[in-house]
Design a protein around this motif. Structure first.
Motif, mmCIF file in Angstrom:
data_model
loop_
_atom_site.group_PDB
_atom_site.id
_atom_site.type_symbol
_atom_site.label_atom_id
_atom_site.label_comp_id
_atom_site.label_asym_id
_atom_site.label_seq_id
_atom_site.Cartn_x
_atom_site.Cartn_y
_atom_site.Cartn_z
ATOM 1 N N GLN A 103 14.931 -6.414 171.786
ATOM 2 C CA GLN A 103 15.761 -7.608 171.945
ATOM 3 C C GLN A 103 16.587 -7.866 170.688
ATOM 4 N N SER A 104 15.951 -7.782 169.513
ATOM 5 C CA SER A 104 16.674 -8.005 168.252
ATOM 6 C C SER A 104 17.767 -6.960 168.059
ATOM 7 N N LYS A 153 27.365 -7.567 166.411
ATOM 8 C CA LYS A 153 27.545 -6.935 165.110
ATOM 9 C C LYS A 153 28.914 -7.259 164.520
ATOM 10 N N GLY A 154 28.899 -7.746 163.279
ATOM 11 C CA GLY A 154 30.149 -8.009 162.591
ATOM 12 C C GLY A 154 30.919 -9.208 163.100
ATOM 13 N N HIS A 214 25.911 -17.157 153.131
ATOM 14 C CA HIS A 214 24.866 -17.436 152.144
ATOM 15 C C HIS A 214 23.505 -17.611 152.824
ATOM 16 N N ASN A 215 23.132 -16.636 153.649
ATOM 17 C CA ASN A 215 21.892 -16.733 154.424
ATOM 18 C C ASN A 215 20.654 -16.915 153.563
ATOM 19 N N ILE A 216 20.591 -16.234 152.431
ATOM 20 C CA ILE A 216 19.390 -16.318 151.598
ATOM 21 C C ILE A 216 19.254 -17.703 150.972
ATOM 22 N N ALA A 217 20.353 -18.391 150.774
ATOM 23 C CA ALA A 217 20.259 -19.772 150.299
ATOM 24 C C ALA A 217 19.544 -20.631 151.341
ATOM 25 N N VAL A 277 19.259 -11.999 160.717
ATOM 26 C CA VAL A 277 20.613 -11.434 160.773
ATOM 27 C C VAL A 277 21.023 -10.787 159.456
ATOM 28 N N THR A 278 20.176 -10.850 158.444
ATOM 29 C CA THR A 278 20.486 -10.147 157.198
ATOM 30 C C THR A 278 20.244 -8.647 157.329
ATOM 31 N N ILE A 279 19.413 -8.238 158.270
ATOM 32 C CA ILE A 279 19.061 -6.819 158.401
ATOM 33 C C ILE A 279 20.268 -5.949 158.757
#
Length: 492
Positions: A127-128, A136-137, A297-300, A343-345
């Motif tokens: 699923q992921s 994507k993108g 800035h996903n990690i934030a 979604v960082t992967i």
């Protein structure tokens, strides 16, 4: 928005609907043993230890198998075939479980749950991968991922509403409730077939390779497997943060119903309701995902989520203020993490390795949750000063209905809907507050480590500029990782 662009968006979200549905059945049936705990114990004439095996036979194989599920998607079956195979395993496992309920054969129930486990987590990997491939993108990938995660939790919530009502306190109706789970799995299987057809159409429009390369020999598999060790260090740090986040979430929720009763002196019904707060909070993830799509800035965001987790367990461990305060912080932390971490992967590995990357993340998560589940329960048992009576066993043998509290890794603890006989229960039904306090200190420590790892990722990414950057840079990063992809719109 032009008509062409509108049709492209509509087609992708039509596909997203079926991406959500393919795991509806697996999330629904995973919690059937918890929703029907007392009925299942009476049906199979088993006790709590044997009942827990219905979860153990699912969880422990997935320490390893779920990783290979993602690897097989990338290098052996391909995404579409892999999804169908895993969906078949889920449905076959539930059918066997349903047949066992009619025959009252517990060993057959364990076989069914094991087969379900072979496909359940790997189907989540598929699923992921579908979601990452379809979006994507694009600027709405966080939103899409958040929708799939929220929808999955809805499957568990629906089960806890429907299964007990079908059973209606009658052991004879337990098989019917279990068979409904098989029907839901049938819906997911049909959705998987439709999704595969839609993915073929999408592949042609997006100019995907219609025949993705898969391993044709054992040596091909070995060579492809070596690619996993080439994953960037940031991906391994993200996997570590996932482990350190989900253990204080999933394992805590699996014990928190009794913990809340022991520390705060509330009723089992209220404790169960509060325990479900983190999962109902997942409904807000799409809104957060929409915001993350616009800002990047996903990690934030994941760091903020980890800080909320530290606050939640700090409140549970060191304060006596309302239990709702900690539960709300815990729910908010889960909503932010679910909307931003996965979604960082795609920004770290190329599309051909997404299945392996997600499989690795799910395998680490399953191994940690299963292992720490045993550790935490051992800690609680070791430091428990309450003497829990064994009289419940004798009462069960004599036909009395005993009230149970289910503790499992999904965290949807539920008290039995059968009436308990107070004359049969002579001791505390949960451990002493001191035992839970020691466990809570462990959760607090893991939460602090998670926050430190998130800060480390930010520091590392100041040089790489991969995952903690504006959304436009993240989209460009995905394109750079996949230079052979066509940039044509979905529908011309």
């Amino acid at each position: 928005m032009s008509e062409t662009s509108f049709l492209g968006h509509a087609f992708r979200y039509f596909g997203l609907f079926f991406i959500c549905l393919i795991t509806l059945g697996s999330y629904y049936i995973y919690d059937i043993p918890a929703a029907l705990q007392t009925g299942i114990e009476s049906l199979y004439k088993i006790h709590n230890v044997e009942w827990n095996l219905l979860y153990s036979v699912y969880s422990f194989p997935n320490m390893i198998i779920v990783f290979f599920g993602g690897y097989f998607i990338d290098n052996v079956f391909g995404l579409k075939k892999g999804a169908i195979i895993f969906c078949c395993l889920v449905m076959a496992g539930q059918i066997i479980f349903s047949v066992s309920s009619n025959l009252k054969l517990f060993w057959l129930a364990l076989v069914g749950r094991t087969i379900f486990g072979l496909g359940g987590e790997s189907l989540s990997v598929a699923q992921s991968t579908f979601c990452a491939t379809w979006f994507k993108g694009r600027g709405d990938i966080n939103f899409a991922f958040a929708i799939t995660l929220a929808f999955s939790r809805i499957g568990s919530a629906i089960n806890f509403q429907i299964s007990p009502r079908i059973e209606d306190n009658q052991v004879s109706k337990v098989p019917t409730a279990i068979w409904v789970g098989a029907i839901v799995c049938g819906v997911s299987f049909a959705s998987c077939i439709i999704l595969v057809v839609l993915d073929v159409i999408r592949g042609k429009k997006d100019k995907d390779d219609p025949s993705p390369q898969t391993a044709s020999s054992f040596m091909d598999i070995i060579r492809s497997f070596k690619d996993i060790f080439k994953f960037p260090g940031t991906l391994w740090l993200i996997n570590l943060s996932v482990v350190l986040f989900y253990v204080p979430l999933f394992v805590f929720v699996s014990i928190c119903s009794d913990f809340f009763q022991s520390k705060y002196g509330i009723s089992s019904t209220l404790a169960t309701s509060i325990a479900s707060v983190p999962y109902y909070s997942a409904v807000s993830s799409p809104i957060i995902g929409f915001i993350v799509d616009r800002t990047g800035h996903n990690i934030a965001f994941t760091t903020f989520s980890s800080a909320l987790l530290v606050v939640a367990h700090g409140l549970f461990a060191f304060s006596d203020i309302s239990v709702w305060a900690g539960a709300i912080f815990l729910g908010a932390s889960y909503a932010f993490m679910a909307a931003s971490i996965w979604v960082t992967i795609p920004c770290l590995v190329p599309s051909k390795s997404l299945g392996s990357a997600y499989g690795l993340a799910f395998a680490c998560q399953n191994a940690a949750v299963a292992s720490f589940g045993l550790i935490i329960n051992a800690v609680i048992a070791h430091y428990n000063t309450n003497v829990i009576s064994d009289s419940s066993s004798s009462c069960a043998d004599s036909g009395s209905d005993i009230n149970h509290h289910s503790n499992h890794t999904t965290g949807n603890s539920t008290s039995s809907h059968y009436e308990s006989s107070s004359s049969c229960v002579s001791g505390p039904k949960f451990a002493s507050p001191n035992a839970y306090h020691i466990a809570e200190l462990i959760f607090f420590g893991l939460s602090c480590l998670c926050l430190l790892v998130q800060i480390t990722i930010i520091l590392v990414d100041t040089k790489n500029r991969w995952v903690n950057v504006p959304s436009a840079m993240m989209k460009q990063r995905v394109k750079d990782l996949n230079p052979d992809d066509e940039k044509d719109p979905l529908i011309n």
